[in-house]
Every structure is written in C-alpha cells, then in structure tokens.
Design a protein around this motif. Structure first.
Motif, PDB file in Angstrom:
ATOM      1  N   VAL A 128       0.836  -1.206   0.000  1.00  0.00           N
ATOM      2  CA  VAL A 128       0.000   0.000   0.000  1.00  0.00           C
ATOM      3  C   VAL A 128       0.870   1.254   0.000  1.00  0.00           C
ATOM      4  O   VAL A 128       0.575   2.234  -0.686  1.00  0.00           O
ATOM      5  N   ARG A 129       1.971   1.234   0.754  1.00  0.00           N
ATOM      6  CA  ARG A 129       2.878   2.380   0.753  1.00  0.00           C
ATOM      7  C   ARG A 129       3.467   2.598  -0.630  1.00  0.00           C
ATOM      8  O   ARG A 129       3.629   3.744  -1.079  1.00  0.00           O
ATOM      9  N   ALA A 130       3.811   1.523  -1.303  1.00  0.00           N
ATOM     10  CA  ALA A 130       4.363   1.649  -2.650  1.00  0.00           C
ATOM     11  C   ALA A 130       3.348   2.255  -3.612  1.00  0.00           C
ATOM     12  O   ALA A 130       3.702   3.088  -4.464  1.00  0.00           O
ATOM     13  N   VAL A 131       2.086   1.875  -3.473  1.00  0.00           N
ATOM     14  CA  VAL A 131       1.045   2.441  -4.337  1.00  0.00           C
ATOM     15  C   VAL A 131       0.869   3.931  -4.072  1.00  0.00           C
ATOM     16  O   VAL A 131       0.700   4.736  -4.997  1.00  0.00           O
ATOM     17  N   LEU A 133       3.044   5.971  -3.281  1.00  0.00           N
ATOM     18  CA  LEU A 133       4.189   6.726  -3.789  1.00  0.00           C
ATOM     19  C   LEU A 133       4.011   7.153  -5.244  1.00  0.00           C
ATOM     20  O   LEU A 133       4.759   8.001  -5.741  1.00  0.00           O
ATOM     21  N   LEU A 134       3.049   6.571  -5.939  1.00  0.00           N
ATOM     22  CA  LEU A 134       2.897   6.843  -7.371  1.00  0.00           C
ATOM     23  C   LEU A 134       2.700   8.323  -7.691  1.00  0.00           C
ATOM     24  O   LEU A 134       3.293   8.829  -8.654  1.00  0.00           O
ATOM     25  N   PRO A 135       1.867   9.071  -6.943  1.00  0.00           N
ATOM     26  CA  PRO A 135       1.733  10.499  -7.284  1.00  0.00           C
ATOM     27  C   PRO A 135       3.049  11.257  -7.235  1.00  0.00           C
ATOM     28  O   PRO A 135       3.222  12.238  -7.972  1.00  0.00           O
ATOM     29  N   TRP A 136       3.950  10.830  -6.369  1.00  0.00           N
ATOM     30  CA  TRP A 136       5.246  11.504  -6.245  1.00  0.00           C
ATOM     31  C   TRP A 136       6.175  11.144  -7.404  1.00  0.00           C
ATOM     32  O   TRP A 136       7.026  11.944  -7.810  1.00  0.00           O
ATOM     33  N   LEU A 137       6.016   9.945  -7.962  1.00  0.00           N
ATOM     34  CA  LEU A 137       6.891   9.479  -9.030  1.00  0.00           C
ATOM     35  C   LEU A 137       6.453   9.986 -10.398  1.00  0.00           C
ATOM     36  O   LEU A 137       7.273  10.091 -11.312  1.00  0.00           O
ATOM     37  N   VAL A 138       5.175  10.280 -10.553  1.00  0.00           N
ATOM     38  CA  VAL A 138       4.669  10.753 -11.835  1.00  0.00           C
ATOM     39  C   VAL A 138       5.131  12.193 -12.064  1.00  0.00           C
ATOM     40  O   VAL A 138       5.082  13.016 -11.138  1.00  0.00           O
ATOM     41  N   PRO A 139       5.591  12.540 -13.261  1.00  0.00           N
ATOM     42  CA  PRO A 139       5.989  13.930 -13.526  1.00  0.00           C
ATOM     43  C   PRO A 139       4.866  14.913 -13.243  1.00  0.00           C
ATOM     44  O   PRO A 139       3.684  14.605 -13.438  1.00  0.00           O
ATOM     45  N   MET A 140       5.242  16.101 -12.773  1.00  0.00           N
ATOM     46  CA  MET A 140       4.256  17.093 -12.357  1.00  0.00           C
ATOM     47  C   MET A 140       3.309  17.467 -13.482  1.00  0.00           C
ATOM     48  O   MET A 140       2.100  17.617 -13.271  1.00  0.00           O
ATOM     49  N   VAL A 141       3.832  17.617 -14.677  1.00  0.00           N
ATOM     50  CA  VAL A 141       2.991  18.010 -15.805  1.00  0.00           C
ATOM     51  C   VAL A 141       1.969  16.929 -16.105  1.00  0.00           C
ATOM     52  O   VAL A 141       0.796  17.219 -16.390  1.00  0.00           O
ATOM     53  N   GLY A 193       2.063  16.134  -3.160  1.00  0.00           N
ATOM     54  CA  GLY A 193       3.095  16.206  -2.130  1.00  0.00           C
ATOM     55  C   GLY A 193       2.918  15.282  -0.952  1.00  0.00           C
ATOM     56  O   GLY A 193       3.838  15.155  -0.130  1.00  0.00           O
ATOM     57  N   ILE A 194       1.763  14.638  -0.828  1.00  0.00           N
ATOM     58  CA  ILE A 194       1.534  13.748   0.322  1.00  0.00           C
ATOM     59  C   ILE A 194       2.577  12.628   0.400  1.00  0.00           C
ATOM     60  O   ILE A 194       3.105  12.350   1.489  1.00  0.00           O
ATOM     61  N   PRO A 195       2.911  11.938  -0.697  1.00  0.00           N
ATOM     62  CA  PRO A 195       3.880  10.828  -0.583  1.00  0.00           C
ATOM     63  C   PRO A 195       5.235  11.266  -0.032  1.00  0.00           C
ATOM     64  O   PRO A 195       5.834  10.530   0.765  1.00  0.00           O
ATOM     65  N   PHE A 196       5.734  12.427  -0.446  1.00  0.00           N
ATOM     66  CA  PHE A 196       7.030  12.902   0.068  1.00  0.00           C
ATOM     67  C   PHE A 196       6.978  13.076   1.581  1.00  0.00           C
ATOM     68  O   PHE A 196       7.867  12.620   2.308  1.00  0.00           O
ATOM     69  N   ASN A 197       5.945  13.740   2.075  1.00  0.00           N
ATOM     70  CA  ASN A 197       5.809  13.934   3.512  1.00  0.00           C
ATOM     71  C   ASN A 197       5.667  12.601   4.231  1.00  0.00           C
ATOM     72  O   ASN A 197       6.272  12.390   5.295  1.00  0.00           O
TER      73      ASN A 197
END
Length: 319
Positions: A128-131, A133-141, A193-197
């Motif tokens: 679940v933690r790995a999932v 993390l996806l918003p953080w790994l996807v490019p911002m654009v 930004g949630i995954p980074f925090n």
C-alpha cells in the motif's frame, strides 16, 4: 672550599617547533580543500553566477534586442517600481502565500497521519505504501494534465460523481471559476506532495526508540498524550526538514499551475513563479521578470533562515 652552584635560567621558547607544525597544518588542509573545491566550483558556476546575474539584470533594460546588440543599459530602479506598482504582482504575492500555506498544511497533516498509520505494521502495508508513492513518481505536468481532465466542468469524473451521489446540484467550475480555481490547484498540489511527507515522516518514526512507548504504556499514558509528548518532540528535526523542503518546492512551483490553469481564469491562480514566466517569456521583459525572481528568492531565504533559527531555539530550550 665552598662550591657555588649556578642555575641557568630556562631558555626562552623559540618558534622552531611551531613553524614545522604550521607547515604540517597547511599541508594537511590542502587535501581537504581539494575535496571541497569541486563542490565549491559547482555552486559558484551554477548557483552563484546565475544569482548575481539575475540581480544585475533586475537593474537593466534587458530585452530580446540585447541578445543581438549586447546592449543592456542600467535603468536604476525602474524595473522595481514597475513591478511593485503592478496589481498583478500584488495579487500573485497573495496567491503564492495562500497556495504555499494551504499546500504545506494539507501535505504535512495527511502525510503525518499516513506515516503514523503505516508505522503499525500490518499485512500488505508495504504494498500500500508503494502504491501511495505513485503520485510523487509521476511527472508534475502529467499529474496536472490528468487532474485537468478529472476536474473538467462538463466531462470530468469528479463532477459526474458528485452529481450522481447528490452532493452537488450542478457541475462545479473547478478550473474556470476565479473563486474556486486556486483551491483546486491547492488540492492537486496536496495530492502530489503527500507521498514525500509520508515517506520522510515514516522514516523519522522508525528512528524513535520503542522503549519510550513501552515506558509510556506502563505509566498509563493515552494515545494522544504519547503522540504529543513523545512522537512530536522526537520528530521535530524531521519535521523541520519536511517543512523547509516543502516550502522551497511549493513557493516556486510553475509547471503544475501552467498545465492546470495557465494562471487563469482572470489571473486567479497567478503566483510569483507564473508571473516570472509571464513577464520573461511572454512579455519578453527580462528585467522585470528578474525582479520577481529576486523577490521569490528573498522570500525563500527569509523563510528558511527564520524557521531554522526558531527551530534551533526550541531545541535549545528543550535541552
């Protein structure tokens, strides 16, 4: 016959031994400087020179013609007066404050809640933690384009879901209403930004000794008391890192807003970053764009210094 003993005074210390010691100290410092020199040169070339050049440019009449003629005459404080008197700059300063504080608060609170939740290990917690993390790994654009589709007024999934569940009588103008567009941008940035925090705070939680929680449990402390008296104080250095880095990345954000709203509608989502881009690469007034960039750098530097000093003072009182 009396024998008189004479004692000679000790010879004054000479610098003969200090000289070689200083020489060895210099020779020992040379390798250290050799290791540090590449980093210093890199910082001067890619951070120091652009910063100085940007400051100088803010006092020049720098236009596209300058690239051909090389002429960029100094115009004193004209660029600064024009920017400070521009209503767009004042609005963007306010929007930047709201966007940054709203994003930081949402990212930190939700990230902390998730970090505390995942600190209690359970089956599939790692997956679940790995999932998450996806918003953080996807490019911002890419994230902004996807959310632009989701928040579309007519065909967006969000409006369809709200109307089907009866939570909204009419489609919400998420990105086309001046009163809602900035809130939409904040919510999207919180999601990014949630995954980074969560990751940084989760790592900090793992470093807290378990003995403290066991002692608190034996003393009968409740969950909130344990969190307030043990978890938060022990997390303070990590919280500092999270908030400072989060502020630095949020206050200058550009790509998310450009891809999501383009600064509109009616300049409702213009921030210092987008105004810098607008003045420099759309109006082609590089001098005024440099002024806004310098204000952005100054705001970031002041926040970092004040927050780190306040945190250092708190730590000193805690000792």
């Amino acid at each position: 016959m009396a024998v008189t003993a004479t004692t000679s005074a000790p010879a004054p210390a000479t610098g003969g031994a200090a000289g070689p010691a200083r020489g060895r100290g210099r020779r020992g410092a040379l390798p250290r400087w050799c290791f540090v020199a590449p980093a210093l040169l890199y910082m001067l070339a890619f951070f120091g020179y652009p910063l100085v050049r940007n400051i100088v440019m803010s006092f020049q009449h720098y236009t596209p013609r300058t690239f051909f003629t090389g002429e960029s005459p100094f115009n004193g404080l004209d660029n600064w007066r024009a920017v400070l008197d521009n209503p767009l700059f004042k609005d963007s300063l306010w929007h930047t404050l709201l966007f940054t504080l709203g994003s930081l608060a949402g990212q930190f609170l939700i990230g902390l809640a998730l970090a505390v939740f995942f600190s209690r290990r359970f089956r599939l917690s790692g997956f679940v933690r790995a999932v998450l993390l996806l918003p953080w790994l996807v490019p911002m654009v890419v994230s902004a384009v996807v959310w632009r589709k989701l928040l579309d007024q007519d065909t967006g999934v969000i409006n369809t879901l709200l109307t089907d569940l009866g939570l909204a009588d009419a489609p919400v103008h998420w990105l086309s209403s001046p009163s809602v567009a900035l809130l939409s941008a904040i919510l999207v940035n919180i999601w990014v930004g949630i995954p980074f925090n969560m990751v940084i705070l989760y790592g900090g939680l793992q470093e807290i000794p378990r003995d403290l929680y066991e002692a608190a449990a034996l003393d009968g402390a409740g969950a909130w008391r344990v969190f307030r008296s043990i978890t938060l104080p022990m997390l303070r250095p990590v919280v500092t890192v999270v908030l400072v880095l989060g502020f630095m990345s949020t206050v200058k954000i550009l790509d998310l807003i450009l891809a999501l709203t383009g600064g509109g509608p009616a300049d409702a989502t213009q921030t210092l970053g987008t105004v810098t881009y607008h003045m420099s690469f759309q109006q082609l007034d590089f001098g005024q764009g440099a002024v806004v960039g310098n204000v952005l750098i100054l705001v970031s530097a002041v926040f970092a210094v004040l927050y780190l000093r306040a945190n250092r003072a708190d730590l000193g009182q805690g000792k």
